[in-house]
Design a protein around this motif. Structure first.
Motif, short mmCIF file in Angstrom:
data_model
loop_
_atom_site.label_atom_id
_atom_site.label_comp_id
_atom_site.label_asym_id
_atom_site.label_seq_id
_atom_site.Cartn_x
_atom_site.Cartn_y
_atom_site.Cartn_z
N ASP A 1 46.44 78.90 29.20
CA ASP A 1 45.90 80.25 28.68
C ASP A 1 47.04 80.88 27.67
O ASP A 1 46.56 81.43 26.76
N ARG A 2 48.32 80.67 27.99
CA ARG A 2 49.18 81.13 27.12
C ARG A 2 49.21 80.61 25.78
O ARG A 2 48.96 81.55 24.59
N ARG B 1 45.84 82.16 23.93
CA ARG B 1 45.89 83.37 23.88
C ARG B 1 46.62 83.52 22.27
O ARG B 1 46.01 84.32 21.27
N THR C 1 36.93 86.96 27.51
CA THR C 1 38.61 87.29 27.02
C THR C 1 39.26 86.82 25.85
O THR C 1 39.99 87.40 25.33
N TYR C 2 38.86 85.49 25.71
CA TYR C 2 39.29 84.98 24.26
C TYR C 2 38.54 85.46 23.19
O TYR C 2 39.15 85.55 22.00
N ILE D 1 40.44 88.62 21.93
CA ILE D 1 41.44 88.15 21.46
C ILE D 1 41.42 87.72 19.89
O ILE D 1 42.00 88.46 18.84
#
Length: 131
Positions: free
Chosen positions: A25-26, A29, A54-55, A58
């Motif tokens: 995930d890090r 992101r 979510t992505y 970003i």
């Protein structure tokens, strides 16, 4: 078709050989924030529509890049944002995320994305183009 968050994360985790989903995930992101700074217009919106929300957010709300980063500088920028990363581990992170992104897109969209990026990103997306 939008990729589910868990499916996207599992693909990144598998490709990056991360021991935990948090590490995948890090990486996702950081790489998507940097990628979003390089993409514009309908291609960025089209890609975002194929990513988990979510992505997508970003990707759509990046810092603006002052200039397009070469693949090497993109990798160095990724390394700078991930604690303890080196250029080698960052290259791995970028490749794991961008190859998953290329799968979420399709070949036609990936080609249009690559047209917005400096030469050499095809390798980071896992889509080398013949010379």
């Amino acid at each position: 078709m939008t990729l589910r968050w868990q499916a996207f994360l599992e693909a990144v985790q598998e490709r990056g050989e991360y021991p935990t989903p948090q590490e995948a995930d890090r990486a996702a992101r950081v790489v998507l924030a940097l990628l979003g700074a390089h993409l514009v217009g309908s291609e960025r919106a089209e890609l975002a529509a194929r990513l988990p929300e979510t992505y997508a957010l970003i990707l759509l709300n990046p810092l603006q890049a002052a200039e397009p980063l070469t693949p090497e500088r993109f990798i160095r920028a990724t390394a700078a944002w991930i604690e303890g990363a080196t250029a080698t581990t960052a290259a791995w992170d970028v490749s794991a995320v961008l190859s998953t992104v290329a799968d979420a897109a399709d070949d036609e969209l990936t080609e249009r994305l690559l047209l917005q990026l400096p030469h050499g990103y095809d390798l980071l997306f896992g889509r080398p183009t013949p010379a």
